[in-house]
Design a protein around this motif. Structure first.
Motif, PDB file in Angstrom:
ATOM      1  N   ARG A   1      37.981  48.279  39.523  1.00 54.94           N
ATOM      2  CA  ARG A   1      38.626  49.082  38.474  1.00 54.94           C
ATOM      3  C   ARG A   1      37.622  49.587  37.454  1.00 54.94           C
ATOM      4  NH1 ARG A   1      41.471  45.645  40.811  1.00 54.94           N
ATOM      5  NH2 ARG A   1      40.456  43.938  39.717  1.00 54.94           N
TER       6      ARG A   1
ATOM      7  N   SER B   1      31.345  44.928  51.385  1.00 60.62           N
ATOM      8  CA  SER B   1      32.700  44.661  50.886  1.00 60.62           C
ATOM      9  C   SER B   1      33.763  45.263  51.783  1.00 60.62           C
ATOM     10  CB  SER B   1      32.836  45.269  49.488  1.00 60.62           C
ATOM     11  OG  SER B   1      34.184  45.288  49.098  1.00 60.62           O
TER      12      SER B   1
ATOM     13  N   TYR C   1      33.008  51.900  43.392  1.00 62.69           N
ATOM     14  CA  TYR C   1      32.395  50.640  43.824  1.00 62.69           C
ATOM     15  C   TYR C   1      32.337  50.579  45.349  1.00 62.69           C
ATOM     16  CZ  TYR C   1      32.327  45.852  45.454  1.00 62.69           C
ATOM     17  OH  TYR C   1      32.046  44.717  46.154  1.00 62.69           O
TER      18      TYR C   1
ATOM     19  N   ASN D   1      38.068  38.665  49.670  1.00 63.50           N
ATOM     20  CA  ASN D   1      38.037  38.327  48.242  1.00 63.50           C
ATOM     21  C   ASN D   1      37.538  36.903  47.994  1.00 63.50           C
ATOM     22  OD1 ASN D   1      39.725  40.754  48.377  1.00 63.50           O
ATOM     23  ND2 ASN D   1      40.072  40.355  46.200  1.00 63.50           N
TER      24      ASN D   1
ATOM     25  N   ASN E   1      38.367  40.200  37.770  1.00 64.70           N
ATOM     26  CA  ASN E   1      39.050  39.777  38.995  1.00 64.70           C
ATOM     27  C   ASN E   1      40.212  38.849  38.678  1.00 64.70           C
ATOM     28  OD1 ASN E   1      35.791  39.752  40.090  1.00 64.70           O
ATOM     29  ND2 ASN E   1      37.296  41.051  41.072  1.00 64.70           N
TER      30      ASN E   1
ATOM     31  N   SER F   1      47.853  40.010  33.335  1.00 64.81           N
ATOM     32  CA  SER F   1      48.507  41.272  33.681  1.00 64.81           C
ATOM     33  C   SER F   1      48.418  41.449  35.184  1.00 64.81           C
ATOM     34  CB  SER F   1      47.808  42.450  33.005  1.00 64.81           C
ATOM     35  OG  SER F   1      47.909  42.330  31.615  1.00 64.81           O
TER      36      SER F   1
ATOM     37  N   ARG G   1      45.772  40.278  49.244  1.00 65.61           N
ATOM     38  CA  ARG G   1      44.346  40.170  49.544  1.00 65.61           C
ATOM     39  C   ARG G   1      44.104  38.981  50.464  1.00 65.61           C
ATOM     40  NH1 ARG G   1      44.742  44.376  47.678  1.00 65.61           N
ATOM     41  NH2 ARG G   1      43.547  45.417  46.026  1.00 65.61           N
TER      42      ARG G   1
ATOM     43  N   ASP H   1      42.830  50.760  43.227  1.00 65.75           N
ATOM     44  CA  ASP H   1      43.368  49.606  43.954  1.00 65.75           C
ATOM     45  C   ASP H   1      44.067  50.046  45.240  1.00 65.75           C
ATOM     46  OD1 ASP H   1      42.627  47.339  42.639  1.00 65.75           O
ATOM     47  OD2 ASP H   1      44.423  47.206  41.387  1.00 65.75           O
TER      48      ASP H   1
HETATM   49  O1  LIG Z   1      43.699  40.875  35.963  1.00 63.46           O
HETATM   50  C1  LIG Z   1      43.941  41.226  37.116  1.00 63.46           C
HETATM   51  C2  LIG Z   1      42.931  41.460  38.053  1.00 63.46           C
HETATM   52  C3  LIG Z   1      43.290  41.877  39.326  1.00 63.46           C
HETATM   53  N1  LIG Z   1      44.574  42.035  39.665  1.00 63.46           N
HETATM   54  C4  LIG Z   1      44.950  42.478  41.011  1.00 63.46           C
HETATM   55  O2  LIG Z   1      44.597  41.475  41.924  1.00 63.46           O
HETATM   56  C5  LIG Z   1      44.209  42.060  43.166  1.00 63.46           C
HETATM   57  C6  LIG Z   1      42.827  41.551  43.491  1.00 63.46           C
HETATM   58  O3  LIG Z   1      41.953  42.024  42.476  1.00 63.46           O
HETATM   59  P1  LIG Z   1      40.488  41.464  42.309  1.00 63.46           P
HETATM   60  O4  LIG Z   1      40.484  39.998  42.221  1.00 63.46           O
HETATM   61  O5  LIG Z   1      39.844  42.198  41.189  1.00 63.46           O
HETATM   62  O6  LIG Z   1      39.828  41.864  43.688  1.00 63.46           O
HETATM   63  P2  LIG Z   1      39.588  43.312  44.307  1.00 63.46           P
HETATM   64  O7  LIG Z   1      39.943  44.398  43.375  1.00 63.46           O
HETATM   65  O8  LIG Z   1      40.300  43.298  45.617  1.00 63.46           O
HETATM   66  O9  LIG Z   1      38.014  43.354  44.432  1.00 63.46           O
HETATM   67  C7  LIG Z   1      37.317  42.167  44.736  1.00 63.46           C
HETATM   68  O10 LIG Z   1      37.331  41.996  46.085  1.00 63.46           O
HETATM   69  C8  LIG Z   1      36.581  42.955  46.805  1.00 63.46           C
HETATM   70  C9  LIG Z   1      36.846  42.704  48.233  1.00 63.46           C
HETATM   71  O11 LIG Z   1      38.202  42.947  48.422  1.00 63.46           O
HETATM   72  C10 LIG Z   1      35.153  42.826  46.394  1.00 63.46           C
HETATM   73  O12 LIG Z   1      34.354  43.684  47.129  1.00 63.46           O
HETATM   74  C11 LIG Z   1      35.047  43.147  44.938  1.00 63.46           C
HETATM   75  O13 LIG Z   1      33.725  43.052  44.521  1.00 63.46           O
HETATM   76  C12 LIG Z   1      35.907  42.213  44.170  1.00 63.46           C
HETATM   77  O14 LIG Z   1      35.920  42.568  42.813  1.00 63.46           O
HETATM   78  C13 LIG Z   1      44.245  43.567  42.958  1.00 63.46           C
HETATM   79  O15 LIG Z   1      45.431  44.066  43.445  1.00 63.46           O
HETATM   80  C14 LIG Z   1      44.224  43.731  41.446  1.00 63.46           C
HETATM   81  O16 LIG Z   1      44.877  44.875  40.991  1.00 63.46           O
HETATM   82  C15 LIG Z   1      45.576  41.810  38.761  1.00 63.46           C
HETATM   83  O17 LIG Z   1      46.748  41.958  39.057  1.00 63.46           O
HETATM   84  N2  LIG Z   1      45.226  41.410  37.504  1.00 63.46           N
END
Ligand SMILES: O=c1ccn([C@@H]2O[C@H](COP(=O)(O)OP(=O)(O)O[C@H]3O[C@H](CO)[C@@H](O)[C@H](O)[C@H]3O)[C@@H](O)[C@H]2O)c(=O)[nH]1
Length: 541
Positions: free
Chosen positions: A243, A280, A304, A334, A354, A371, A386, A459
């Motif tokens: 994000r 990734s 990214y 993840n 994350n 959130s 994920r 996302d």
């Molecule tokens: O405060 C938050 C943060 C994230 N999410 C959601 O949780 C899910 C997972 O988010 P996150 O943990 O940030 O992982 P990704 O966005 O999937 O990205 C991570 O996972 C990828 C592999 O999927 C890696 O390459 C990235 O570096 C790493 O940041 C997503 O739907 C986000 O929108 C929330 O709801 N609230």
């Protein structure tokens, strides 16, 4: 189980018409890419070329020795010892073990490792023969029967960029525990040098060196490559928030692509031809069908993911221009969790981007509520799905990746299977954000209040791995589930509510204060230095 070579998997990809066009292999010319052979047991100047005997040791130590059972064979490999034992079960022989301080440590289950909390635990004791070692790559090897000798079949030296970060620090532990020598380069823009001190405590061995620097500093990186003769590089250093990358895309291209160019240049210039690249699964983009295998075309949805995809392309191009170059790009899903020892975990600077570290900080009371981004996805509970993978499994995957590139502390440097190979690291199990929250509540026994808010740009709905290719190629699969991930992450969070907090006495930016040409804490780096991480230095001059 017989392991299939990584090249087998590469051929699988080549046969797959859907494979991305940059995923290529080069026919390997036998012996051509083996790199410099390590001589075994080369005598040191002034040292008799015989194995040092028990009497020598007693004279040197002035104390008694724990004498091991005599053996009937002279082998250098633990597996050879085991094989021999199997062939002659009544022989009073033991597999050869290496001593913890010898720089080549067999993997031990966590329960048998020295407890890092004990005073002095995990700190290798100086061996009296240590003074005989004149090269950092040498180590002592102790055979059954008490014979200790200088082993010049050097442990591999691995550069880990971003080694203080979440995945990097866990990988450093894994590599140290398996006998690699590790040099870290990290600018600590999203990590703490304190993580490196904890790496050393957890592994019970020091790093060879730690440099605080940006990988884009080409002159500094060149000096690092001139200081150490690396056998391979594991490249983590990058910006990593999906994000955030939508808001500051140029920073992502600058850092992620700039670091890759700088690193590949240094590797090429110094003929270091083995790379494990931190890629990734976000490269796959919005999935039409699950699970995602490596042949799925890239369709990144944010800067990214595009930067990671471009890095893979860059590595593929260099493989075409430099036929000796061997790259394993690991597309992790993840990574979450923490080392079960409780000292290492995820501690991003500022507000966590994350979901796992953010939810953990809510559970521990540092933040009010999570959130949840999007409650209207086409998933059973409306939140994104994920494939969470335990960071220790990811770290283990890097060690095995190095082995597949011919870099294994238990063997002489092997041939590097040239070309770019791409492999997923995932579990194949999808977990929604709300399912993860429920698992965190179970593990912590605390409530994790949340609010469902808007979806975030960049996302995607679901990312779940096919883990089949890596299992085919290496005979490897993950061993920990989401409950383990949450339990381990909570153990770290509970014991370290403020993360790494104030660095553990780390002198940031310390230089070569003792003027020995090594980063402070050196001397005989990787062996007797009390803590290299205790003196993270700038790049060598
Ligand atoms: O405060 C938050 C943060 C994230 N999410 C959601 O949780 C899910 C997972 O988010 P996150 O943990 O940030 O992982 P990704 O966005 O999937 O990205 C991570 O996972 C990828 C592999 O999927 C890696 O390459 C990235 O570096 C790493 O940041 C997503 O739907 C986000 O929108 C929330 O709801 N609230």
């Amino acid at each position: 189980m017989a392991l299939r070579g990584a090249r087998g998997a590469r051929r699988d990809l080549q046969r797959d018409p859907a494979a991305p066009d940059h995923v290529q292999g080069h026919a390997q010319e036998p012996g051509r890419h083996a790199g410099p052979a390590r001589p075994a047991h080369v005598p040191l100047p002034g040292v008799q070329p015989r194995a040092l005997r028990r009497g020598d040791l007693r004279r040197a130590t002035g104390q008694g020795l724990r004498v091991r059972t005599p053996v009937h064979h002279e082998r250098t490999d633990l597996r050879d010892g085991l094989r021999q034992r199997a062939a002659a079960p009544h022989a009073r022989s033991r597999p050869i073990r290496r001593r913890a301080h010898a720089g080549r440590v067999p993997h031990r289950p966590a329960a048998t490792r020295p407890r890092a909390a004990d005073p002095g635990a995990g700190r290798p004791r100086r061996h009296p023969l240590r003074a005989l070692l004149h090269q950092r790559s040498q180590s002592l090897i102790t055979r059954p029967g008490g014979q200790t000798r200088v082993n010049t079949q050097a442990a591999p030296i691995i550069l880990v960029t971003g080694g203080a970060g979440f995945i990097g620090s866990h990988t450093c532990v894994e590599l140290l525990e398996h006998g690699h020598q590790v040099v870290v380069v990290d600018d600590h823009s999203n990590s703490s040098p304190a993580a490196l001190a904890r790496v050393e405590k957890t592994a019970g061995r020091p790093l060879l060196a730690a440099y605080r620097m940006d990988v884009r500093d080409t002159a500094g990186l060149d000096r690092v490559f001139r200081t150490h003769r690396f056998d391979a590089v594991v490249h983590f250093a990058a910006l990593k928030s999906v994000r955030e990358s939508v808001q500051i895309p140029l920073d992502y291209y600058d850092v992620n692509l700039g670091a890759m160019v700088s690193l590949l240049r240094a590797m090429h210039a110094h003929k270091v031809n083995r790379l494990v690249f931190s890629s990734s699964c976000s490269i796959y983009g919005e999935a039409k069908k699950l699970p995602l295998d490596e042949g799925r075309p890239a369709a990144p949805t944010n800067p990214y993911a595009r930067s990671k995809w471009m890095c893979e392309l860059m590595a593929g191009d260099l493989c075409r221009a430099w036929p000796e170059f061997a790259v394993l790009a690991l597309r992790y899903f993840n990574p979450v969790g923490a080392h079960p020892g409780g000292l290492l975990g995820e501690d991003p600077r500022g507000v966590p981007g994350n979901v796992m570290p953010f939810a953990m900080q809510v559970a521990v009371g540092r933040r009010e509520k999570l959130s949840v981004f999007g409650g209207d996805y086409a998933t059973p509970d409306g939140t994104a799905v994920r494939d969470f993978i335990h960071v220790v499994d990811v770290a283990d995957g890097h060690r095995v990746a190095l082995r597949e590139l011919g870099v294994d502390p238990d063997r002489p440097l092997g041939p590097a299977p040239a070309g770019l190979q791409v492999l997923n690291l995932g579990t194949g199990v999808g977990t929604s954000v709300l399912e993860l929250v429920a698992e965190i509540e179970r593990a912590s026994g605390r409530a994790v209040p949340y609010e469902i808010v808007e979806r975030q740009p960049g996302d995607v709905t679901r990312l779940v791995a096919s883990a089949a290719a890596v299992e085919r190629a290496w005979g490897w699969r993950t061993t920990r589930d989401v409950a383990d991930m949450c339990a381990d992450a909570w153990r770290f969070q509970k014991a370290n509510p403020d993360g790494y907090g104030a660095p553990d006495g780390v002198r940031d930016g310390a230089r070569d204060g003792d003027g020995d040409g090594e980063p402070d804490g050196g001397g005989e780096p990787g062996i007797t230095a009390p803590s290299v991480a205790g003196a993270v230095s700038g790049p060598p001059k």
